[in-house]
Design a protein around this motif. Structure first.
Motif, mmCIF file in Angstrom:
data_model
loop_
_atom_site.group_PDB
_atom_site.id
_atom_site.type_symbol
_atom_site.label_atom_id
_atom_site.label_comp_id
_atom_site.label_asym_id
_atom_site.label_seq_id
_atom_site.Cartn_x
_atom_site.Cartn_y
_atom_site.Cartn_z
ATOM 1 N N VAL A 93 17.131 -8.295 -14.497
ATOM 2 C CA VAL A 93 17.479 -9.033 -13.274
ATOM 3 C C VAL A 93 18.880 -8.582 -12.870
ATOM 4 O O VAL A 93 19.861 -8.882 -13.547
ATOM 5 C CB VAL A 93 17.438 -10.552 -13.514
ATOM 6 N N ALA A 94 18.971 -7.821 -11.766
ATOM 7 C CA ALA A 94 20.204 -7.102 -11.444
ATOM 8 C C ALA A 94 21.258 -7.972 -10.779
ATOM 9 O O ALA A 94 22.455 -7.684 -10.877
ATOM 10 C CB ALA A 94 19.886 -5.907 -10.547
ATOM 11 N N GLU A 95 20.860 -9.008 -10.066
ATOM 12 C CA GLU A 95 21.795 -9.879 -9.371
ATOM 13 C C GLU A 95 21.372 -11.327 -9.600
ATOM 14 O O GLU A 95 20.244 -11.598 -10.008
ATOM 15 C CB GLU A 95 21.825 -9.571 -7.873
ATOM 16 N N MET A 96 22.300 -12.230 -9.324
ATOM 17 C CA MET A 96 21.947 -13.636 -9.527
ATOM 18 C C MET A 96 20.838 -14.026 -8.547
ATOM 19 O O MET A 96 20.919 -13.754 -7.351
ATOM 20 C CB MET A 96 23.175 -14.524 -9.336
ATOM 21 N N PRO A 97 19.761 -14.636 -9.068
ATOM 22 C CA PRO A 97 18.645 -15.024 -8.203
ATOM 23 C C PRO A 97 19.073 -16.085 -7.191
ATOM 24 O O PRO A 97 19.977 -16.888 -7.440
ATOM 25 C CB PRO A 97 17.614 -15.586 -9.196
ATOM 26 N N ARG A 98 18.395 -16.074 -6.064
ATOM 27 C CA ARG A 98 18.645 -17.061 -5.019
ATOM 28 C C ARG A 98 17.382 -17.866 -4.789
ATOM 29 O O ARG A 98 16.293 -17.301 -4.687
ATOM 30 C CB ARG A 98 19.089 -16.375 -3.722
ATOM 31 N N ARG A 99 17.526 -19.172 -4.709
ATOM 32 C CA ARG A 99 16.369 -20.048 -4.582
ATOM 33 C C ARG A 99 15.930 -20.140 -3.132
ATOM 34 O O ARG A 99 16.740 -20.268 -2.223
ATOM 35 C CB ARG A 99 16.699 -21.445 -5.119
ATOM 36 N N HIS A 100 14.624 -20.046 -2.935
ATOM 37 C CA HIS A 100 14.036 -20.319 -1.625
ATOM 38 C C HIS A 100 13.078 -21.495 -1.768
ATOM 39 O O HIS A 100 13.031 -22.143 -2.819
ATOM 40 C CB HIS A 100 13.352 -19.078 -1.051
ATOM 41 N N GLU A 101 12.327 -21.784 -0.722
ATOM 42 C CA GLU A 101 11.508 -22.998 -0.701
ATOM 43 C C GLU A 101 10.537 -23.098 -1.873
ATOM 44 O O GLU A 101 10.323 -24.156 -2.441
ATOM 45 C CB GLU A 101 10.702 -23.061 0.604
#
Length: 802
Positions: A93-101
């Motif tokens: 996982v290359a970047e911090m994940p971002r939450r969507h709906e």
């Protein structure tokens, strides 16, 4: 160096305008230009020729360098045969994940593909679609995972004045996009991969988590997160709109101002401490030591922020200043900016496509333009001799005058690029920036960073209180009726003239006829796009993915037929595609809005459109309890028999029958509004999502009106529509399928496509051709495929078939 950097960047920009990459063997033709280095410089004409040849050489080098980098980037791609298939991969996982709906979105660095024969690009853009309560896919930056993914080649919508997703993905080296298959073999292999870039991302995610735990549901927690680590996705859409309308959006991310401020603080602190030690000063001058410290602090903050465009430009400029101090050389401000421009163009040739590139470098250039090399007598606020103001007030008033000059330069100088890029300018920006810059840059940012580095919760709460006070003032400005000037996209020549006019206005005080600059800026505002003449129609069938939206413009009127899908809770086709495109085309209001039926892929953008521009009337078949109808005025049911004429163009509603509204057995698709638009011998038939029963009813009641030059194929080409008698009755010259790329419904169906092909129709598809633009009048009918007429070398050109 300044000219060389500018022409190198020009060459890079020219490459990005090409429909295809050039053969790099042509680069050999630039070899004779190197002879310019040997030309004498005694006579004026010799110097002119030498400089012209060197400029051409720099431009050619930029052009072919960008072409070489693009070839390397495009060489890695997902084979078409592996699209939509399950592929098992191992990576990080290359970047911090971002939450969507419905889950998470994240970038994934592929280490290897486990599936036999699979070929996968090294960097992917992935999403998960698990519920928040499902912790099985709780991914974090820097973790190594085994994932089962389904991928497709990068493909975005192609519309006039629209966002180019494929260029965005190419710049970030995201050569495939897709989702994690929830039923696949998905498991964490390592909790932390030892690599500097993953460690930084892990640290950024840790800071974001700490902010969320400390501030909870505080309204501006996302703003503080963005200011600390550059996570702009944490800021809600509604707040971004306030920042954009008040012209302070540049402050709500890691800006050059913030980085320079922190670097300056580090420089001052180290300089003050270093010079107190004779031993240290003898070993290394305090100014050089402070320059290194300031640069390291700037680099650390830029890396923590994700190293965005403004951060890169600032770090490179500070590096040039530090190098000049170390080499004990005087370097002009223009040379520092040119060095940063050259490094940005070398490290990221696609940066020239970003609005941030132009605004970032343009803003700094304006600051240098109005502050450097001014030889005239200073304004009385800047005089420090005590004749007009007391000696005590001289220094703060001098700074106030300088600050006011810079704000004036920003307000005037950025009007042309803002109109060119966004077609709007905040009228309250000077006022908003007057208090937002000191509050955000000198109070909120330092407190947010202090809260990120130290376990002091009260610091973050204090930062939030300060931000709340700032937001209260910004929201008041945002509510003013004329806070933003929004208009059409100005012609390119008027932008060039406007830039020259702005620079003329900002010449030093005392320069004659500076007011002429304002006149030079007027064409940007006063030259509108050419509207269709009387009796003509301009029709745009937008590429909105799996949905439908059509704009019909006559000489003095505009109708919007459906508004496309709702992408997520914060984004829909109205706000992302339709409103920006309509405004740029000079359409500031809708005379009519027709929502054909109650499906989200047709009404998803309606509320955004209605909030953004006035709507004369709304015609639909929506149920009475629809939230859209509650926000509308001048409502009417679309029904067979309705007709009107605008500027010599005739509009007729052919379906549904009025009595169908009282028949519960009629489906919402078969109650869709069917519209016929005609000019002379040419006509367009917009058939919504009607299915077989409605098509047969149209044949019975309006068989003579069905033949059309262009048909928007019913229901995106579904197998439940386009029955053979209907197809033969319409017999369109052009059959347009509005469908999303590799959509899950399989639209358009092969058998339906074949029916239209068999009768000789020319087939157009929004997923392959982009927006379809039609210009018709009584004598001519012209069709433009936007993806083909505005093709770029990076655009996906493969088949959209699943």
């Amino acid at each position: 160096m300044v000219a060389a950097s500018l022409f190198f960047a020009l060459g890079v920009w020219l490459l990005q305008q090409q429909a295809a990459l050039p053969d790099l063997r042509w680069a050999g033709l630039t070899a004779p230009l190197f002879l310019a280095l040997l030309l004498p410089r005694r006579a004026l004409w010799q110097r002119v020729i030498r400089r012209a040849l060197l400029a051409a050489l720099a431009c050619a080098l930029g052009f072919f360098y960008a072409a070489w980098v693009a070839q390397q980037r495009l060489a890695e791609s997902l084979p078409a045969g592996w699209q939509g298939k399950d592929i098992e991969v191992v990576g990080v996982v290359a970047e911090m994940p971002r939450r969507h709906e419905r889950g998470l979105s994240f970038t994934f660095d592929v280490g290897r593909a486990i599936t036999p024969g699979a070929s996968v690009p090294r960097r992917l853009l992935l999403s998960t679609y698990t519920g928040e309560e499902d912790e099985s896919l709780a991914l974090h930056a820097g973790e190594r995972w085994n994932l089962t993914v389904r991928l497709k080649q990068p493909h975005g919508a192609s519309n006039p004045y629209g966002f180019d997703f494929e260029a965005w993905a190419l710049e970030r080296n995201l050569r495939a996009a897709g989702y994690v298959h929830g039923k696949g073999d998905n498991r964490r292999l390592d909790e932390q991969v030892a690599a500097p870039r993953y460690f930084i991302e892990r640290m950024r995610e840790s800071v974001r988590g700490n902010f969320q735990r400390t501030l909870g549901d505080a309204p501006y927690a996302g703003v503080l997160t963005a200011l600390a680590i550059g996570d702009q996705g944490s800021i809600p859409t509604a707040q971004w709109q306030v920042f954009t309308r008040t012209g302070v959006n540049h402050l709500m991310s890691i800006s050059g101002l913030h980085i320079t401020m922190l670097a300056g603080l580090a420089f001052s602190l180290i300089y003050a401490l270093w010079r107190r030690s004779a031993r240290l000063v003898l070993h290394l001058p305090a100014r050089k030591a402070a320059a290194v410290a300031g640069l390291l602090v700037a680099l650390a903050y830029a890396l923590l922020s994700g190293f965005s465009e403004p951060a890169q430009r600032t770090v490179y400029m500070l590096a040039a200043i530090a190098a000049a101090l170390w080499l004990s050389r005087a370097v002009a401000a223009s040379q520092i900016l040119a060095a940063a421009l050259l490094v940005v163009a070398l490290s990221d040739p696609w940066a020239v496509l970003s609005p941030g590139f132009w605004l970032s470098f343009g803003a700094v250039a304006l600051i240098f333009y109005v502050t450097a090399h001014r030889l005239g007598r200073p304004h009385w606020l800047q005089e420090g001799d005590g004749k007009v103001v007391g000696q005590t007030l001289a220094s703060p008033l001098r700074g106030l005058a300088e600050y006011g000059r810079v704000q004036w330069a920003m307000m005037i100088g950025l009007i042309p690029p803002l109109l060119a890029l966004f077609q709007q300018v905040s009228l309250v920006s000077p006022v908003a920036n007057t208090f937002a810059i000191p509050l955000v840059s000198f109070i909120v940012v330092p407190l947010a960073l202090l809260g990120a580095l130290l376990p002091l919760e009260w610091v973050l709460h204090l930062a939030h209180q300060t931000m709340s006070a700032c937001m209260a003032a910004l929201e008041w400005l945002n509510r003013l009726p004329d806070a933003v000037w929004a208009q059409h996209a100005p012609p390119a020549w008027s932008i060039a003239l406007g830039v020259a006019g702005a620079l003329w206005c900002l010449l030093p005080r005392g320069f004659p006829a500076r007011w002429l600059g304002l006149i030079a800026m007027l064409p940007m505002f006063l030259v509108p796009p050419v509207s269709p003449p009387h009796g003509a129609l301009r029709l745009v069938i937008f590429d909105v993915g799996q949905g439908m939206a059509v704009a019909a413009q006559t000489h003095g009127h505009t109708l919007l037929y459906d508004t496309g899908p709702d992408f997520s809770g914060d984004a829909d086709s109205g706000s992302r595609i339709l409103v920006p495109s309509l405004r740029a085309q000079g359409i500031s209001r809708l005379d009519g809005l027709m929502l054909t039926h109650d499906d989200s892929d047709h009404t998803g953008g309606a509320l955004s459109v209605m909030q953004a521009m006035p709507v004369g009337w709304l015609s639909s078949s929506l149920p009475d309890d629809s939230p859209i109808l509650q926000q509308a005025r001048n409502l009417q049911r679309c029904a067979d028999g309705q007709s009107w004429e605008w500027d010599g163009v005739r509009f007729e509603v052919l379906h549904p029958p009025r009595e169908s509204y009282s028949q519960a057995k009629v489906s919402k698709n078969n109650r869709g509004c069917v519209l016929r638009i005609s000019a002379g011998a040419y006509s367009v038939l917009l058939a919504s999502d009607i299915e077989k029963p409605a098509e047969l009813l149209l044949l019975k009641q309006h068989g003579g009106k069905l033949p059309a030059t262009l048909l928007l194929v019913p229901h995106h080409g579904s197998k439940t529509s386009s029955v053979q008698p209907f197809v033969e009755a319409v017999r369109p010259r052009y059959a347009v399928f509005a469908a999303g790329y590799r959509n899950r419904f399989g639209h358009p169906r092969d058998e339906v496509v074949e029916r239209y092909r068999a009768i000789g129709s020319e087939l157009l598809r929004s997923d392959e051709d982009g927006a379809i633009i039609v210009n018709m009048d009584a004598r001519n009918f012209r069709v433009e495929r936007y993806r083909k007429s505005h093709v770029r070398y990076w655009q996906h050109s493969g088949s959209a078939e699943p």
